[in-house]
Write an enzyme that holds these catalytic residues in place. Sequence first.
Site, PDB file in Angstrom:
ATOM      1  CG  ASP A   1      -7.199  -0.099   5.768  1.00  0.00           C
ATOM      2  OD1 ASP A   1      -6.828  -0.026   4.582  1.00  0.00           O
ATOM      3  OD2 ASP A   1      -7.867  -1.046   6.201  1.00  0.00           O
TER       4      ASP A   1
ATOM      5  CB  SER B   1     -11.227  -6.077   7.064  1.00  0.00           C
ATOM      6  OG  SER B   1     -10.853  -5.748   5.752  1.00  0.00           O
TER       7      SER B   1
ATOM      8  CB  CYS C   1      -0.917   0.018   1.223  1.00  0.00           C
ATOM      9  SG  CYS C   1      -1.891  -1.465   1.488  1.00  0.00           S
TER      10      CYS C   1
ATOM     11  CG  ASP D   1      -5.036  -2.665   8.854  1.00  0.00           C
ATOM     12  OD1 ASP D   1      -4.168  -2.349   9.674  1.00  0.00           O
ATOM     13  OD2 ASP D   1      -6.060  -1.994   8.655  1.00  0.00           O
TER      14      ASP D   1
ATOM     15  CB  CYS E   1      -6.967  -3.650  -0.162  1.00  0.00           C
ATOM     16  SG  CYS E   1      -5.682  -4.320   0.910  1.00  0.00           S
TER      17      CYS E   1
END
Length: 565
Positions: free
Chosen positions: A130, A478, A56, A88, A201
């Site tokens: 995130d 999630s 990410c 994560d 993601c």
Amino acid sequence: MAHSVDKTTRRYSSQVVDGMERAPSRAMLYAVGFDNEDFKKPQIGIASTWSMVTPCNMHINRLADDAARGVDNASGKAVIFNTITISDGISMGTEGMKYSLVSREVIADSIETVVGCQGFDGIVAIGGCDKNMPGCMIALARLNRPAIFVYGGTILPGCHKDKKLDIVSVFEAVGARANNKIDDAELAQIETKAIPGAGSCGGMYTANTMASAIEALGMSLPNSSAQAAISDDKKRDCERAGAAVLELLRQDLKPRDIMTRKAFENAITVVIALGGSTNAVLHILAMANATGIDISLDDFTRIGKRVPMLADLKPSGRYSMAELIEIGGIQPLMKMLLDRGLLHGDCLTVTGKTLAENLAEVKAYPEGQDMIHPFDKPIKKDSHLVILYGNLAPEGAVAKITGKEGLCFTGTAKVFDAEEQALHSILDSTIVKGDVIVIRYEGPRGGPGMREMLSPTSAVMGKGLGKDVALITDGRFSGGTHGFVVGHITPEAYVGGPLAIVENGDKITIDADAHTLTLHVDEHEINRRLDRWQQPAPRYTRGVLAKYARLVSSASKGAVTDNLD
């Protein structure tokens, strides 16, 4: 000796570098690349969340260079600095995941610390995974200096047997393997193909949800949320952001001028229309707290009654963020919502223009696309983010119910005091049709850290039980989770919330229509159990997790560590 130039745009850096007595400061800055003319320019901190711990963020160092170039070309002086990130996806289902939500606070604190110490006049913050995004936004709100957020961008999908893959595909493949639907060789193929490169993601999971929310909030340039991580568009987005923050300085337009109550309502509206992550509830509450604006769980219910879910995006839908980019991203959706009277068009944005002005020339989605539904054929006529109350959640809980799972579920409790225990029972088929999986002591204080339950929920889907069991928890989910799930149950079990006294065999009902979460045990028995309950010993007594557990507020308040209460 440096002389001040236009202190209206150098409100903070002038205190650090101007005048005879600041010669030692200038001496140190020469060593990191300043020249004499740079001391006359506004200094812009570029907060980079680059790290090689996750795909990410692995490219954000290059994006930070692009943003710095934009600043320097617009007659500012860029200074790049780093903050942390965690993954994560890598830590999910392990003890390490307890640090995930904690990282949001560390990121916010570290950006505030560097900018406050170094005297930067403005900020460009670049986030990928995130917690980077709300962490950056909390810091920008606290500092209240001209600032822009840049999203690092989405990943492109992997592919296996002509089927597009992402990280959730791998989690669900674990469940499929446990159910003997695939073999070890196919699981290995899926895991090696799912993540082809840099970017967050790929579904409407938490990263893409929060990027979209921040754009709707007005704190990113138009389309920043809908660009691939590795693309010319993202490179240009960073360069434009670098230049734009200098214009914000000239206009003296700051985050709290943009992050108003109406702007947060716009963010909530867009999250609902996109079918976004439950984590958006937690993060929007936290971001609003940093601005001093009182956004509550009930605002999600109020807005959710009139805003439909329109996007057929993963995890509950068919399409990825990369495919949404191909048809125009979220700007045409925002134009649809604005024209319908569902967005506040008069909110200011980091362009210096209003939201309505930004959207004025946006074209509609192409004819024939079925990714974003029309208002007369929504995926769900109201919000998929359902706030529940009841004797199991006196202070509220958050359900993600798209309607595909049904709207009501009654089942028998199977109780677990940790995520790992529940996952084991799902994979070994102890969990059967009609069960309500109860995972407790995973809240902000009890975990500590409020882990996401992607491993158990993905195992449920992989085992083919998505419509046959429910899962409730004081932990989080999630953005990749789907199925009949309820999280953020408050008060959490660790502080004596009713979740702490649920027993195996109790009946539980989740009713999305009535917005209730009910334990079918009479009040006298509930009170008897609560009287006998004893708080468990804390799982951590030293270090960052222990510190977090002592400071953190309830999930119903955003799980923040600088709460005023």
